[in-house]
Design an enzyme around this catalytic site. Structure first.
Site, PDB file in Angstrom:
ATOM      1  N   ARG A  35     -35.280  56.222   7.270  1.00  0.00           N
ATOM      2  CA  ARG A  35     -35.972  57.004   8.304  1.00  0.00           C
ATOM      3  C   ARG A  35     -35.018  57.360   9.436  1.00  0.00           C
ATOM      4  NH1 ARG A  35     -39.395  54.381   5.296  1.00  0.00           N
ATOM      5  NH2 ARG A  35     -41.620  54.915   5.134  1.00  0.00           N
ATOM      6  N   GLY A 107     -36.476  56.569  -4.557  1.00  0.00           N
ATOM      7  CA  GLY A 107     -37.806  57.172  -4.444  1.00  0.00           C
ATOM      8  C   GLY A 107     -38.110  57.561  -3.012  1.00  0.00           C
ATOM      9  N   ASP A 329     -42.723  45.026  -2.539  1.00  0.00           N
ATOM     10  CA  ASP A 329     -41.360  44.940  -3.084  1.00  0.00           C
ATOM     11  C   ASP A 329     -40.933  43.499  -3.364  1.00  0.00           C
ATOM     12  OD1 ASP A 329     -41.155  47.702  -2.937  1.00  0.00           O
ATOM     13  OD2 ASP A 329     -40.250  47.668  -0.942  1.00  0.00           O
ATOM     14  N   ARG A 405     -34.391  44.841  -7.674  1.00  0.00           N
ATOM     15  CA  ARG A 405     -35.179  43.655  -7.279  1.00  0.00           C
ATOM     16  C   ARG A 405     -35.391  42.703  -8.458  1.00  0.00           C
ATOM     17  NH1 ARG A 405     -35.577  44.904  -2.023  1.00  0.00           N
ATOM     18  NH2 ARG A 405     -36.261  47.006  -1.522  1.00  0.00           N
TER      19      ARG A 405
HETATM   20  C1  S3P Z   1     -41.190  52.407   0.997  1.00  0.00           C
HETATM   21  C2  S3P Z   1     -42.496  52.281   0.660  1.00  0.00           C
HETATM   22  C3  S3P Z   1     -42.958  51.526  -0.525  1.00  0.00           C
HETATM   23  C4  S3P Z   1     -41.887  50.587  -1.041  1.00  0.00           C
HETATM   24  C5  S3P Z   1     -40.548  51.257  -1.128  1.00  0.00           C
HETATM   25  C6  S3P Z   1     -40.111  51.760   0.231  1.00  0.00           C
HETATM   26  C7  S3P Z   1     -40.848  53.195   2.203  1.00  0.00           C
HETATM   27  O1  S3P Z   1     -43.283  52.430  -1.551  1.00  0.00           O
HETATM   28  O2  S3P Z   1     -42.247  50.058  -2.286  1.00  0.00           O
HETATM   29  O3  S3P Z   1     -39.573  50.347  -1.619  1.00  0.00           O
HETATM   30  O4  S3P Z   1     -39.710  53.077   2.720  1.00  0.00           O
HETATM   31  O5  S3P Z   1     -41.709  53.947   2.663  1.00  0.00           O
HETATM   32  P1  S3P Z   1     -44.722  53.161  -1.627  1.00  0.00           P
HETATM   33  O6  S3P Z   1     -44.838  54.012  -0.456  1.00  0.00           O
HETATM   34  O7  S3P Z   1     -44.655  53.970  -2.886  1.00  0.00           O
HETATM   35  O8  S3P Z   1     -45.725  52.082  -1.684  1.00  0.00           O
END
Ligand code: S3P
Length: 445
Positions: A35, A107, A329, A405
């Site tokens: 972020r 992701g 996580d 992980r």
């Molecule tokens: C994250 C949100 C989570 C988490 C990921 C990081 C983030 O995922 O599992 O490792 O930084 O917003 P989800 O938003 O899919 O739950």
């Protein structure tokens, strides 16, 4: 040590010997680092960032914003973190990238990026590695489409996806089907430039770093436990961010201390955001000797220390569905701890684990089966029947599936135990915690 004769390279993790003792700092929080880089890139002016996690995932975000026209001057520091400046594109908006943006395994980069490019007159193709290309993206596409964003293909499920931005986005009131900070953030970031108030309602609270950090970049947000709003169009202005340590990385150190007799470890300067330290609450309920101590704030993020002592008797517990987002996580490593506890631990409603960096639900069950521990799924619930007398057999090879992980979870079996274990594709720990083994080794007394 790797062996290329096998289809998958693997690393042998030898027992570390003595107990883990002393103080350690874990690398910067991954969610906050993403972020900080992304928001600074969106803002007008030059932001100063420090404590940023230097890992493959965060580097994917850095490369992405550079491709969109931000100037990044972050340098590696002696403590392994990144610090320096990011000069954002601000009111001018991002530039049309010359090529698709490859988010690697990240992701968070891919999903947040969709919301970031949505309000601008550009077409951005987002892709990733083999794991990321399997992960569901419809959850982000659906609300952004309601706001007026077009996609190629028209209703994509997975990457690669081309986002066709729109300067006249509509603000929306979105009832999110899941507790997901990535979904919430993508919608809020698009909402910063939409006309009116964008609201995301969640079925359970997800991590709130976006709501806490956006006001630092001059964008007011309101945040309840399950509802967040932003009112646009707003002007994002540069800010300074100091990133505290990552509780998700700290969870592995905490588990090591709990599993190795005689251990006593204090993790310094770690984020104590309540949405992130569900693992501390869970371990407490298992009877673990663990406590946090508040040490101040970085921006609006609380930080402090977590102290963990070896606990000979742990007991199983239930983690209700509304708390799952706060441990999402950490479930692989919590399942390993649960495997050493007396009784059954139940993680309720964890179907989301099937679509993380790998199918973690299956991987946890299979890995624990190698240890002789019964673990199973019923619907979307995960059950682990612990065995306090657990004896690890010789010669185990754990599959990481290239999932950081899982790699760290199974490495703990060797590091804290009496026999070596092998973990496939262990180098994937570089996604979130490149110095994981070195940090643990530094605690061996
Ligand atoms: C994250 C949100 C989570 C988490 C990921 C990081 C983030 O995922 O599992 O490792 O930084 O917003 P989800 O938003 O899919 O739950």
């Amino acid at each position: 040590m790797s062996n290329s004769e096998f289809a998958e390279p693997y690393t042998i993790i030898e027992p570390f010997g003595g107990p883990f003792k002393g103080d350690v700092t874990v690398p910067g929080d991954k969610s906050i680092s993403h972020r900080a880089v992304l928001f600074a890139a969106m803002a007008e002016g030059t932001s100063h960032l420090s404590g940023v996690l230097d890992s493959e995932d965060v580097r994917a975000s850095i490369r992405a914003v550079e491709a969109l026209g931000a100037e990044v001057d972050l340098k590696a520091q002696p403590d392994g973190s990144l610090s320096g400046t990011v000069t954002g594109w601000g009111a001018e908006g991002p530039s049309q990238p010359a090529a698709p943006i490859d988010c690697g395994n990240s992701g968070t980069t891919a999903r947040l990026l969709m919301g970031i490019v949505a309000p601008w007159d550009i077409e951005v193709t987002i892709t990733g590695d083999e794991s990321l290309k399997k992960r569901p993206m419809r959850r982000i596409v659906a609300p952004l489409a309601k706001m007026g964003v077009d996609f190629k293909p028209e209703t994509p499920e997975t990457l690669p996806i081309t986002v066709c931005g729109n300067r006249a986005l509509r603000a929306i009131d979105y009832a999110s089907p899941m507790a997901s900070a990535q979904l919430k953030t993508a919608v809020l970031l698009a909402g910063v430039f939409a006309d009116g108030t964008t609201t995301v309602n969640e079925p359970a609270p997800s991590r709130n770093h976006t709501e806490l950090m956006l006001p630092e970049f001059n964008v007011p947000t309101t945040a309840g436990t399950r509802v967040a709003t932003v009112t646009g169009p707003a002007e994002m202005l540069a800010s300074d961010v100091v990133v505290p340590g990552d509780p998700s990385s700290a969870a592995f150190v905490a588990a090591a201390a709990l599993l190795k007799p005689g251990s006593s470890v204090t993790i310094q300067n770690v984020s104590l955001n309540p949405a992130r330290i569900g693992f501390v609450r869970t371990l407490e309920r298992m009877g673990a000797d663990i406590r946090e101590s508040y040490g101040g704030h970085e921006g609006k993020e609380p930080r402090g220390t977590i102290t963990v002592n070896y606990t000979p008797v742990l007991r199983g517990c239930e983690i209700p569905s509304q708390h799952i987002a706060s441990v999402i996580d950490e479930i692989p490593v919590l399942a390993l701890v649960a495997a050493h506890a007396r009784g059954i631990t139940v993680f309720h409603e964890v179907g989301e684990l099937r679509v993380k960096e790998s199918d973690r639900l299956k991987a946890i069950i299979d890995g624990l089966a190698l240890l002789g521990v019964d673990a199973w799924e019923e619907g979307d619930d995960l059950f682990v029947e612990g065995n306090p007398q657990l004896q690890v057999p010789q010669g185990l090879v754990f599959e990481s599936y290239g999932d950081h992980r899982l790699a760290m979870t199974w490495a703990l079996v060797g590091a804290c135990g009496r026999v070596p274990v092998s973990v496939t594709r262990f180098t994937c720990v570089a996604v979130s915690y490149p110095d994981f083994l070195a940090d643990l080794k530094g605690l061996v007394k």
